[in-house]
Scaffold this active site. Structure first.
Site, PDB file in Angstrom:
ATOM      1  N   TYR A 106       0.913  -1.029  -0.077  1.00  0.00           N
ATOM      2  CA  TYR A 106      -0.020   0.019   0.148  1.00  0.00           C
ATOM      3  C   TYR A 106       0.731   1.189  -0.162  1.00  0.00           C
ATOM      4  O   TYR A 106       2.207   1.309  -0.540  1.00  0.00           O
ATOM      5  CB  TYR A 106      -1.086   0.009   1.044  1.00  0.00           C
ATOM      6  CG  TYR A 106      -2.198   0.625   0.717  1.00  0.00           C
ATOM      7  CD1 TYR A 106      -3.158   0.273  -0.310  1.00  0.00           C
ATOM      8  CD2 TYR A 106      -2.592   2.009   1.074  1.00  0.00           C
ATOM      9  CE1 TYR A 106      -4.285   0.735  -0.840  1.00  0.00           C
ATOM     10  CE2 TYR A 106      -3.484   2.615   0.591  1.00  0.00           C
ATOM     11  CZ  TYR A 106      -4.201   2.155  -0.300  1.00  0.00           C
ATOM     12  OH  TYR A 106      -5.312   3.038  -0.652  1.00  0.00           O
ATOM     13  N   ARG A 159      -8.553  10.257  -8.371  1.00  0.00           N
ATOM     14  CA  ARG A 159      -7.895  10.962  -7.470  1.00  0.00           C
ATOM     15  C   ARG A 159      -7.067   9.777  -6.455  1.00  0.00           C
ATOM     16  O   ARG A 159      -7.549   9.500  -5.490  1.00  0.00           O
ATOM     17  CB  ARG A 159      -8.709  11.732  -6.619  1.00  0.00           C
ATOM     18  CG  ARG A 159      -7.880  12.916  -5.751  1.00  0.00           C
ATOM     19  CD  ARG A 159      -7.915  12.532  -4.297  1.00  0.00           C
ATOM     20  NE  ARG A 159      -7.827  11.051  -3.971  1.00  0.00           N
ATOM     21  CZ  ARG A 159      -7.449  10.752  -2.593  1.00  0.00           C
ATOM     22  NH1 ARG A 159      -7.613  11.515  -1.674  1.00  0.00           N
ATOM     23  NH2 ARG A 159      -7.111   9.488  -2.384  1.00  0.00           N
ATOM     24  N   LYS A 177      -5.839  -2.359  -1.021  1.00  0.00           N
ATOM     25  CA  LYS A 177      -6.913  -2.123  -0.265  1.00  0.00           C
ATOM     26  C   LYS A 177      -7.263  -3.563   0.366  1.00  0.00           C
ATOM     27  O   LYS A 177      -7.632  -3.843   1.595  1.00  0.00           O
ATOM     28  CB  LYS A 177      -7.923  -1.315  -0.336  1.00  0.00           C
ATOM     29  CG  LYS A 177      -7.710   0.158  -0.118  1.00  0.00           C
ATOM     30  CD  LYS A 177      -8.219   0.847   0.850  1.00  0.00           C
ATOM     31  CE  LYS A 177      -7.394   2.046   1.715  1.00  0.00           C
ATOM     32  NZ  LYS A 177      -7.678   3.184   1.606  1.00  0.00           N
ATOM     33  N   GLU A 248     -13.420   3.835  -3.310  1.00  0.00           N
ATOM     34  CA  GLU A 248     -12.110   4.474  -3.071  1.00  0.00           C
ATOM     35  C   GLU A 248     -11.569   5.553  -4.247  1.00  0.00           C
ATOM     36  O   GLU A 248     -11.534   5.017  -5.452  1.00  0.00           O
ATOM     37  CB  GLU A 248     -11.412   2.857  -3.149  1.00  0.00           C
ATOM     38  CG  GLU A 248      -9.728   3.287  -3.068  1.00  0.00           C
ATOM     39  CD  GLU A 248      -9.505   3.310  -1.369  1.00  0.00           C
ATOM     40  OE1 GLU A 248     -10.594   3.330  -0.426  1.00  0.00           O
ATOM     41  OE2 GLU A 248      -8.598   4.272  -1.186  1.00  0.00           O
ATOM     42  N   ASP A 249     -10.943   6.436  -3.591  1.00  0.00           N
ATOM     43  CA  ASP A 249     -10.194   7.474  -4.572  1.00  0.00           C
ATOM     44  C   ASP A 249     -11.000   7.914  -5.735  1.00  0.00           C
ATOM     45  O   ASP A 249     -10.360   7.891  -6.729  1.00  0.00           O
ATOM     46  CB  ASP A 249      -8.776   6.525  -5.088  1.00  0.00           C
ATOM     47  CG  ASP A 249      -7.916   6.477  -3.951  1.00  0.00           C
ATOM     48  OD1 ASP A 249      -8.088   7.302  -2.890  1.00  0.00           O
ATOM     49  OD2 ASP A 249      -6.620   5.820  -4.239  1.00  0.00           O
ATOM     50  N   ASP A 271     -13.996   5.437   1.987  1.00  0.00           N
ATOM     51  CA  ASP A 271     -12.695   5.368   2.965  1.00  0.00           C
ATOM     52  C   ASP A 271     -11.863   6.847   3.060  1.00  0.00           C
ATOM     53  O   ASP A 271     -11.542   7.277   3.935  1.00  0.00           O
ATOM     54  CB  ASP A 271     -11.811   4.299   2.433  1.00  0.00           C
ATOM     55  CG  ASP A 271     -10.765   4.340   3.602  1.00  0.00           C
ATOM     56  OD1 ASP A 271     -11.143   3.939   4.904  1.00  0.00           O
ATOM     57  OD2 ASP A 271      -9.650   4.212   3.183  1.00  0.00           O
ATOM     58  N   ASP A 272     -11.859   7.402   1.686  1.00  0.00           N
ATOM     59  CA  ASP A 272     -11.280   8.661   1.813  1.00  0.00           C
ATOM     60  C   ASP A 272     -11.916   9.606   2.632  1.00  0.00           C
ATOM     61  O   ASP A 272     -11.143  10.677   3.282  1.00  0.00           O
ATOM     62  CB  ASP A 272     -10.809   9.069   0.449  1.00  0.00           C
ATOM     63  CG  ASP A 272     -10.521   8.117  -0.581  1.00  0.00           C
ATOM     64  OD1 ASP A 272      -9.370   7.579  -0.298  1.00  0.00           O
ATOM     65  OD2 ASP A 272     -11.193   7.706  -1.617  1.00  0.00           O
ATOM     66  N   ASN A 423      -0.532  12.047   1.288  1.00  0.00           N
ATOM     67  CA  ASN A 423       0.294  11.085   0.805  1.00  0.00           C
ATOM     68  C   ASN A 423       0.339  11.200  -0.698  1.00  0.00           C
ATOM     69  O   ASN A 423      -0.103  11.944  -1.428  1.00  0.00           O
ATOM     70  CB  ASN A 423      -0.607   9.592   0.641  1.00  0.00           C
ATOM     71  CG  ASN A 423      -0.657   9.274   2.348  1.00  0.00           C
ATOM     72  OD1 ASN A 423       0.303   9.302   3.138  1.00  0.00           O
ATOM     73  ND2 ASN A 423      -1.990   8.709   2.672  1.00  0.00           N
TER      74      ASN A 423
END
Ligand code: NAD
Length: 568
Positions: A106, A159, A177, A248-249, A271-272, A423
């Site tokens: 990750y 993203r 993930k 996610e993302d 999650d973000d 990150n």
């Protein structure tokens, strides 16, 4: 959640494959660990070298060979190859050397893997859905979802970490993930499915590259994009009715819209937004405990008002209320900034950013501090005027926590809490060694990406990583064992509180505001139990007793050991 692959060392699996066909099934293959008897039963004699290895020896062999590679991306490629070959060994290695390999499977290395996905592609894993599948998404999904799927991570890859639009390469993120769900919470890999919603990419350089593997068009937008998401959700609801879907993302505006549109229709979360918020809240709660000052007495500056920032602001706001701050005072305790500075009354926001109005300071809070829309409302001015005691970065911009800003903060605050969460490493708002030096060793620092310990004035400070891996595996496991219909904000809040209380005094003494990663499984289990209980409490799950959850967890949590194989 029984699987055909059994559960840990006690599982029994009936195997119809013989010979090479067995060696290429990553969840059944044990490589050199096939026993003499198994080699005979399953027609493997002669297909393996003579020595029968124990799992332990295999782990040490792959670890040694990975350590000989000095390039992180090469290590990633080696790990993916292992996952494709022998999943028990892959997960055993990850669990035994969690601090070494989490940064590879990750963040930060997975960021490199997304950028180079098309160049390093070996074997497909998961499902790509493209606009070419419109009208047939259920049929296409069924190609993979022909088994009991309980956990899906889906991205449109617009993203990725702090790396922007990565198109089809974004697939590395759901794969990573889901591996963390297995490592962190013991969810069996066969129950998981990574999905890339490849709706094109606006990353032209990537799209025009000779090797690019994705759908080679600009990103689908507007109603056509929404229609694909809708069709996808319907297909998931029909084919995988018991699954939890993690978004996610996605880019901020889509992330928020999609979460709100679907969170009550299917079991899902982002999650973000929500995981990040909970991990940030946990760091803050552990931090205020460490310095012995109630959260009610803190002021928070938050840089970044995107998917992460908005979720963090919401969780922190609620936490301030719980700590005793009157509801109408909460807003004055959190200053939020985006790329144009402080969110403050009088600013104009772009289309789709109306949510920022609700997060903006009224002039009545800003003006007495000398902060006015369009004028001196950058982070440095805000820090000087507002004197935050907690500084959080979720801007995706490197080195925003400058020396003068940090020194100013440290003048007004005995023990600053400074969290550069962006990150990957290259995007971190601050470097721990600088933040600790500029505050004369008084700051507690936690970061988004992993950093080495820092020694200042003879004292070594370990740097806690506010990694979402502390939250989402436990939340996911808790929601699944509770058979929750919805993942509520309160379930994330109890996850954050459980995580914060799991940090030991010994860890805090070393500078850590998050538990050591080696305790991840225990922490995820505690979070899962708390989350399941909260789901029942809130009426979004049926109500077995806490004891039943414990027994169910014992049953479902997978330990990577080779199952017993029986010929079918
Ligand atoms: P996003 O694109 O949705 O939001 C970024 C925000 O930062 C926007 O509000 C933007 O206006 C603001 N911004 C950009 N430049 C800025 C500048 N110069 N000054 C102030 N603000 C600026 O992204 P996101 O999903 O919110 O993620 C942001 C960062 O947080 C990423 O780097 C991501 O990797 C990181 N993140 C970390 C964790 C974690 O460590 N646990 C979890 C999720 C996200």
């Amino acid at each position: 959640m029984k699987t055909e692959f059994g559960n840990g060392s006690t599982g029994r699996v009936r195997v119809k494959e013989r010979g090479r066909a067995l060696l290429i099934r990553p969840l059944l293959n044990r490589g050199t660990a096939f026993t003499i008897e198994q080699r005979s039963t399953f027609k493997l004699e002669g297909l393996l070298p003579d020595l029968v290895s124990e799992l332990e020896l295999q782990v040490s062999r792959v670890h040694d060979s990975l350590q000989r590679k000095d390039d992180a991306l090469e290590k990633y490629i080696g790990l993916v190859a292992l996952q494709d070959r022998n999943e028990v060994l892959f997960y055993r290695l990850l669990l035994d050397y969690i601090e070494t390999y989490l940064p590879i499977v990750y963040t930060p290395t997975v960021g490199l893997a997304t950028e180079h996905y098309s160049e390093i592609f070996r074997r497909p894993r998961g499902v790509w859905l493209t606009p070419a599948h419109r009208g047939r998404i259920k049929e296409v999904l069924a190609n993979a979802a022909n088994r009991d799927i309980r956990l899906i991570v889906a991205t449109d890859a617009e993203r990725i970490l702090g790396l922007g639009d990565q198109g089809a390469g974004g697939m590395a993120i759901p794969i990573g993930k889901l591996a963390l769900y297995t490592v962190g919470a013991g969810i069996h890999p066969s129950l998981t499915l990574p999905i890339c919603l490849d709706v094109g990419t606006d990353n032209e350089e990537l799209r025009e590259g000779a090797l690019y593997l994705g759908w080679r068009r600009p990103r689908l937008r507007g109603s056509e994009y929404d229609a694909i998401i809708e069709e996808f959700v319907e297909a998931v609801a029909e084919l995988c009715p018991k699954a939890l879907l993690q978004w996610e993302d996605f880019k901020k505006v889509n992330a928020m819209r999609i979460l709100e549109r679907y969170r009550y229709r299917i079991l899902s979360f982002n999650d973000d937004i929500q995981g990040t918020a909970a991990v940030a809240l946990a760091g803050v709660l552990a931090g205020v405990r460490a310095i012995g000052v109630s959260l009610a007495d803190h002021r928070i500056a938050l840089l970044g008002a995107g998917a992460a920032g908005v979720g963090i602001a919401a969780q922190l706001g609620k936490a301030l209320v719980r700590a005793g701050v009157p509801g109408d005072e909460v807003r004055s305790r959190i200053a939020i900034l985006d790329s144009k500075g402080l969110l403050v009354e009088g600013r104009r926001y772009r289309e789709g950013e109306d949510y920022k109005k609700e997060l903006s300071w009224p002039a009545a809070i800003a003006e007495p501090l000398g902060l006015v829309a369009g004028e001196n409302n950058d982070l440095e001015s805000v820090v000087a005027a507002f004197r935050p005691t907690i500084l959080i970065g979720a801007s995706g911009q490197p080195d925003m926590f400058t020396e003068s800003l940090v020194r100013t903060m440290a003048q007004h605050c005995e023990r600053p809490l400074i969290f550069p969460f962006s990150n990957p490493t290259s995007k971190s708002e601050g470097r721990p060694e600088q933040l600790i030096a500029w505050t004369e060793g008084r700051a507690f620092v936690a970061t988004g990406s992993p950093f080495d310990p820092v020694t200042f004035d003879g004292k070594t400070h370990r740097i806690g990583q506010g990694n979402n891996v502390y939250i989402f595996p436990g939340v996911g496991l808790g929601a699944l064992v509770a058979e929750a219909r919805t993942v509520t904000e309160e379930m994330f809040t109890v996850a954050a509180e459980t995580l914060a209380s799991a940090v030991t005094e010994a860890e805090i003494a070393e500078g850590l505001l998050y538990p050591r990663l080696s305790r991840l499984r225990d922490v995820s289990r505690a979070i899962a139990l708390a989350v399941a209980a909260e789901a029942v409490e809130q009426g979004v799950a049926p109500a077995p007793s806490a004891d039943q959850f414990t027994a169910y967890l014992d049953e479902v949590v997978w330990e990577p050991f080779y199952p017993n194989l029986e010929p079918a």
